[in-house]
Write an enzyme that holds these catalytic residues in place. Structure first.
Site, PDB file in Angstrom:
ATOM      1  N   LYS A 116     -15.200  14.709  13.471  1.00  0.00           N
ATOM      2  CA  LYS A 116     -15.571  16.130  13.397  1.00  0.00           C
ATOM      3  C   LYS A 116     -16.929  16.448  13.994  1.00  0.00           C
ATOM      4  O   LYS A 116     -17.135  17.540  14.524  1.00  0.00           O
ATOM      5  CB  LYS A 116     -15.520  16.583  11.961  1.00  0.00           C
ATOM      6  CG  LYS A 116     -14.109  16.555  11.444  1.00  0.00           C
ATOM      7  CD  LYS A 116     -14.069  17.229  10.132  1.00  0.00           C
ATOM      8  CE  LYS A 116     -12.654  17.616   9.873  1.00  0.00           C
ATOM      9  NZ  LYS A 116     -12.602  18.592   8.799  1.00  0.00           N
ATOM     10  N   LEU A 203     -19.656  29.251   4.098  1.00  0.00           N
ATOM     11  CA  LEU A 203     -19.262  30.657   4.188  1.00  0.00           C
ATOM     12  C   LEU A 203     -18.582  31.048   2.878  1.00  0.00           C
ATOM     13  O   LEU A 203     -17.733  30.315   2.371  1.00  0.00           O
ATOM     14  CB  LEU A 203     -18.330  30.860   5.385  1.00  0.00           C
ATOM     15  CG  LEU A 203     -18.928  30.438   6.734  1.00  0.00           C
ATOM     16  CD1 LEU A 203     -17.870  30.439   7.828  1.00  0.00           C
ATOM     17  CD2 LEU A 203     -20.086  31.348   7.118  1.00  0.00           C
ATOM     18  N   LYS A 237      -2.360  24.743   3.160  1.00  0.00           N
ATOM     19  CA  LYS A 237      -1.794  26.046   3.484  1.00  0.00           C
ATOM     20  C   LYS A 237      -0.471  26.262   2.755  1.00  0.00           C
ATOM     21  O   LYS A 237       0.310  25.326   2.606  1.00  0.00           O
ATOM     22  CB  LYS A 237      -1.570  26.149   4.997  1.00  0.00           C
ATOM     23  CG  LYS A 237      -2.869  26.036   5.772  1.00  0.00           C
ATOM     24  CD  LYS A 237      -2.646  25.699   7.224  1.00  0.00           C
ATOM     25  CE  LYS A 237      -3.978  25.382   7.895  1.00  0.00           C
ATOM     26  NZ  LYS A 237      -3.795  24.822   9.237  1.00  0.00           N
ATOM     27  N   GLU A 275      -9.069  25.612  14.922  1.00  0.00           N
ATOM     28  CA  GLU A 275      -9.199  26.277  13.621  1.00  0.00           C
ATOM     29  C   GLU A 275     -10.586  26.888  13.435  1.00  0.00           C
ATOM     30  O   GLU A 275     -11.594  26.241  13.717  1.00  0.00           O
ATOM     31  CB  GLU A 275      -8.939  25.277  12.486  1.00  0.00           C
ATOM     32  CG  GLU A 275      -7.514  24.742  12.478  1.00  0.00           C
ATOM     33  CD  GLU A 275      -7.154  24.004  11.191  1.00  0.00           C
ATOM     34  OE1 GLU A 275      -5.953  23.888  10.908  1.00  0.00           O
ATOM     35  OE2 GLU A 275      -8.063  23.540  10.465  1.00  0.00           O
ATOM     36  N   ASN A 289      -6.856  20.551  15.759  1.00  0.00           N
ATOM     37  CA  ASN A 289      -5.747  19.632  15.510  1.00  0.00           C
ATOM     38  C   ASN A 289      -5.003  19.406  16.816  1.00  0.00           C
ATOM     39  O   ASN A 289      -4.595  20.356  17.476  1.00  0.00           O
ATOM     40  CB  ASN A 289      -4.801  20.187  14.443  1.00  0.00           C
ATOM     41  CG  ASN A 289      -5.468  20.217  13.082  1.00  0.00           C
ATOM     42  OD1 ASN A 289      -6.184  19.275  12.727  1.00  0.00           O
ATOM     43  ND2 ASN A 289      -5.291  21.280  12.351  1.00  0.00           N
ATOM     44  N   ARG A 291      -2.056  18.356  17.771  1.00  0.00           N
ATOM     45  CA  ARG A 291      -0.624  18.132  17.546  1.00  0.00           C
ATOM     46  C   ARG A 291       0.050  19.463  17.258  1.00  0.00           C
ATOM     47  O   ARG A 291      -0.616  20.488  17.153  1.00  0.00           O
ATOM     48  CB  ARG A 291      -0.460  17.225  16.320  1.00  0.00           C
ATOM     49  CG  ARG A 291      -1.181  17.822  15.124  1.00  0.00           C
ATOM     50  CD  ARG A 291      -0.848  17.165  13.819  1.00  0.00           C
ATOM     51  NE  ARG A 291      -1.814  17.501  12.785  1.00  0.00           N
ATOM     52  CZ  ARG A 291      -1.796  18.583  12.036  1.00  0.00           C
ATOM     53  NH1 ARG A 291      -0.830  19.470  12.183  1.00  0.00           N
ATOM     54  NH2 ARG A 291      -2.720  18.814  11.139  1.00  0.00           N
ATOM     55  N   VAL A 294       2.572  22.450  11.232  1.00  0.00           N
ATOM     56  CA  VAL A 294       3.683  22.852  10.358  1.00  0.00           C
ATOM     57  C   VAL A 294       4.052  24.319  10.608  1.00  0.00           C
ATOM     58  O   VAL A 294       5.221  24.689  10.677  1.00  0.00           O
ATOM     59  CB  VAL A 294       3.289  22.662   8.867  1.00  0.00           C
ATOM     60  CG1 VAL A 294       4.381  23.178   7.942  1.00  0.00           C
ATOM     61  CG2 VAL A 294       2.951  21.216   8.569  1.00  0.00           C
TER      62      VAL A 294
HETATM   63  P1  ADP Z   1     -10.203  19.074   6.419  1.00  0.00           P
HETATM   64  O1  ADP Z   1     -10.013  18.392   7.739  1.00  0.00           O
HETATM   65  O2  ADP Z   1     -10.670  18.150   5.335  1.00  0.00           O
HETATM   66  O3  ADP Z   1      -9.047  19.909   6.033  1.00  0.00           O
HETATM   67  P2  ADP Z   1     -11.674  21.422   7.412  1.00  0.00           P
HETATM   68  O4  ADP Z   1     -12.943  21.358   8.182  1.00  0.00           O
HETATM   69  O5  ADP Z   1     -10.432  21.786   8.158  1.00  0.00           O
HETATM   70  O6  ADP Z   1     -11.486  20.035   6.624  1.00  0.00           O
HETATM   71  O7  ADP Z   1     -11.861  22.425   6.216  1.00  0.00           O
HETATM   72  C1  ADP Z   1     -10.857  22.595   5.241  1.00  0.00           C
HETATM   73  C2  ADP Z   1     -11.119  23.848   4.433  1.00  0.00           C
HETATM   74  O8  ADP Z   1     -12.399  23.746   3.766  1.00  0.00           O
HETATM   75  C3  ADP Z   1     -11.196  25.129   5.236  1.00  0.00           C
HETATM   76  O9  ADP Z   1      -9.917  25.691   5.500  1.00  0.00           O
HETATM   77  C4  ADP Z   1     -12.014  25.982   4.295  1.00  0.00           C
HETATM   78  O10 ADP Z   1     -11.187  26.429   3.236  1.00  0.00           O
HETATM   79  C5  ADP Z   1     -13.038  25.005   3.734  1.00  0.00           C
HETATM   80  N1  ADP Z   1     -14.279  24.949   4.554  1.00  0.00           N
HETATM   81  C6  ADP Z   1     -14.556  24.108   5.574  1.00  0.00           C
HETATM   82  N2  ADP Z   1     -15.764  24.367   6.124  1.00  0.00           N
HETATM   83  C7  ADP Z   1     -16.282  25.405   5.441  1.00  0.00           C
HETATM   84  C8  ADP Z   1     -17.511  26.167   5.508  1.00  0.00           C
HETATM   85  N3  ADP Z   1     -18.470  25.896   6.393  1.00  0.00           N
HETATM   86  N4  ADP Z   1     -17.687  27.171   4.610  1.00  0.00           N
HETATM   87  C9  ADP Z   1     -16.726  27.457   3.691  1.00  0.00           C
HETATM   88  N5  ADP Z   1     -15.564  26.798   3.561  1.00  0.00           N
HETATM   89  C10 ADP Z   1     -15.327  25.781   4.414  1.00  0.00           C
END
Ligand code: ADP
Length: 447
Positions: A116, A203, A237, A275, A289, A291, A294
């Site tokens: 990441k 956020l 989701k 995303e 992602n 790929r 879903v």
């Molecule tokens: P993972 O790969 O573990 O799913 P993500 O970076 O996609 O991690 O984040 C998963 C979820 O975590 C997001 O959909 C959101 O709900 C929350 N999240 C991630 N980053 C933030 C942020 N900077 N502020 C608030 N919520 C966050």
């Protein structure tokens, strides 16, 4: 074009890929564990190979067995679906070394986006807006405090190798920071064998909005609009829709073009999803992602495009079937993920499905690998089907969804259908007025 595709997956997505291959006149090979000998994708494939015992690490994640199955059957390409080996760069590299086409991006692109910190750095370089935060990994507390003071609290510590929401810790004030940092590192180390963490602005009330992209691997790319996946439980989701109720056509086009241009610059090949969190009119990249997702059918519903056809075309060297100017968005679509789980406690409910009846009619699509008399094995994820509904606008889509949910019958096990029957009648959902915390708050209030 390929002669024969091996589908390295199970469940509804294996069937989804099989359907696309059949339409293109390509032979299909199903692989399965001993627990999945009766699965629908195995029944419908031209050939099938048993690749091991039930645990995924011995079957669906077993690279040697899958490559062997490919060689035995003479398949010239592998579609990985989602999950399992779909984002495994080593798998893509091994297939390349065996002259088997991986239907997906290059191992290098998977590797960049799987880390990441590297993904965020790349996104920023390509002109994609990112969440303000540390420039790279954070190792010491002094540096964490400096960055946090600069961007302002609350902040979030995230694992570079993260996935499934693990290794994430919020610090609301400087006093929480030291503990958040050490817990996130310990959690990341234990879960991923890599304790690298980074820091970003937390956020408070964002929506989750993601952009579907497709690249031809030769510098051309398109975007297919966005999906709003803000309705989540434990970062998973539950309900996804396209378009997002929060965006207008101008915003859609602006973020879509930023993503398409970035993907073109990267020379990316195949389907991908960028995303974002979206708050106060601003987009903030969180991950990509590499790929098929879903929730890809909601994009198919509003564009009329078959994303798996497109993936196969690109992987076989045929390029994209359309240009950005030819992409047309029409109407509104919603997907409900039907899980074999209790709709209140979310406890998994594997077992025998005694009766399975799916809804039909205009604008209804059900992607599912189960049937009456099928026994859901306890070893894999609990998704048993997806209900995707399309309407000319969101109101029509919701009316149709309510009707389709009434028709859906799954007997013998618990499913999340009652949750969707509740959501479809909720005024906030009707108004499209929800953020990423809405569902958890709603569920907590109901108890
Ligand atoms: P993972 O790969 O573990 O799913 P993500 O970076 O996609 O991690 O984040 C998963 C979820 O975590 C997001 O959909 C959101 O709900 C929350 N999240 C991630 N980053 C933030 C942020 N900077 N502020 C608030 N919520 C966050």
């Amino acid at each position: 074009m390929f002669q024969k595709i091996l589908i390295a997956n199970r469940g509804e997505i294996a069937l989804r890929v099989l359907r696309a291959a059949k339409e293109l006149g390509i032979q299909t090979v199903a692989v399965h564990s001993t627990a999945d000998a009766d699965a629908m994708h195995v029944r419908l494939a031209d050939e099938s190979v048993c690749i091991g015992p039930p645990p995924a690490r011995d079957s669906y994640l077993n690279i040697h067995q899958i490559v062997a199955a490919c060689e035995i059957t003479g398949a010239d390409a592998i579609h990985p679906g989602y999950g399992f080996l779909s984002e495994n760069a080593k798998f893509a590299d091994i297939l390349a070394a065996h002259n088997i086409t991986f239907i997906g991006p290059s191992g290098d692109h998977i590797r960049i986006m799987g880390d990441k910190i590297e993904a965020k750095r790349t996104a920023k370089r390509l002109g994609i807006p990112v969440v303000p935060g540390s420039e790279g990994a954070i190792t010491d507390e002094v540096e964490a405090k400096r960055v946090a003071a600069e961007i302002g609290y609350p902040v979030l510590i995230k694992a570079s190798a993260g996935g499934g929401g693990r290794g994430m810790k919020v610090a609301r004030t400087e006093a929480d920071l030291s503990e958040a940092l050490s817990t996130a590192r310990a959690e990341a180390g234990a879960a991923f064998g890599d304790d690298a963490v980074y820091l970003e602005k937390y956020l408070e009330k964002p929506r989750h909005i993601e952009v579907q992209v497709m690249g031809d691997g030769r510098g051309k790319a398109i975007h297919l609009g966005e999906r709003d996946c803000s309705l989540q439980r434990r970062h998973q989701k539950v309900w996804e829709e396209a378009n997002s109720p929060a965006l207008n056509a101008e915003q859609r086009n602006r973020i879509g073009m930023i993503c398409a241009n970035a993907i073109a610059d990267l020379g990316y090949s195949g389907a991908g999803t960028i995303e974002f969190l979206y708050e106060n009119g601003e987009f903030y990249f969180i991950e990509m992602n590499t790929r098929l997702q879903v929730e890809h059918p909601v994009t198919e519903a509003i564009t009329g495009l078959d994303l798996v056809h497109e993936q196969i075309r690109v992987a076989s060297g045929g390029g994209l079937s359309l240009t950005q100017d030819e992409v047309r968005f029409s109407g509104h679509a919603i997907e409900c993920r039907i899980n074999a789980e209790d709709a209140r406690t979310f406890v998994p409910s594997p077992g025998l499905i005694t009766h399975f009846h799916t809804p039909g009619g205009l604008g209804i699509r059900v992607d599912s690998g189960v049937y009456s008399g099928y026994r859901i094995p306890p070893y894999y994820d609990s998704l048993i089907g997806k209900l995707i509904v399309h309407g000319r606008n969101r109101v029509e889509c919701m009316m149709r969804l309510r009707r389709a949910l009434d028709e859906f019958v799954v007997d013998g096990i618990n499913t999340t259908l009652p949750l969707f029957r509740d959501l479809v009648g909720n005024p906030d959902i009707a108004n499209g007025d929800y953020d990423i915390h809405w569902l958890e708050k709603h569920l907590a209030a109901e108890h």
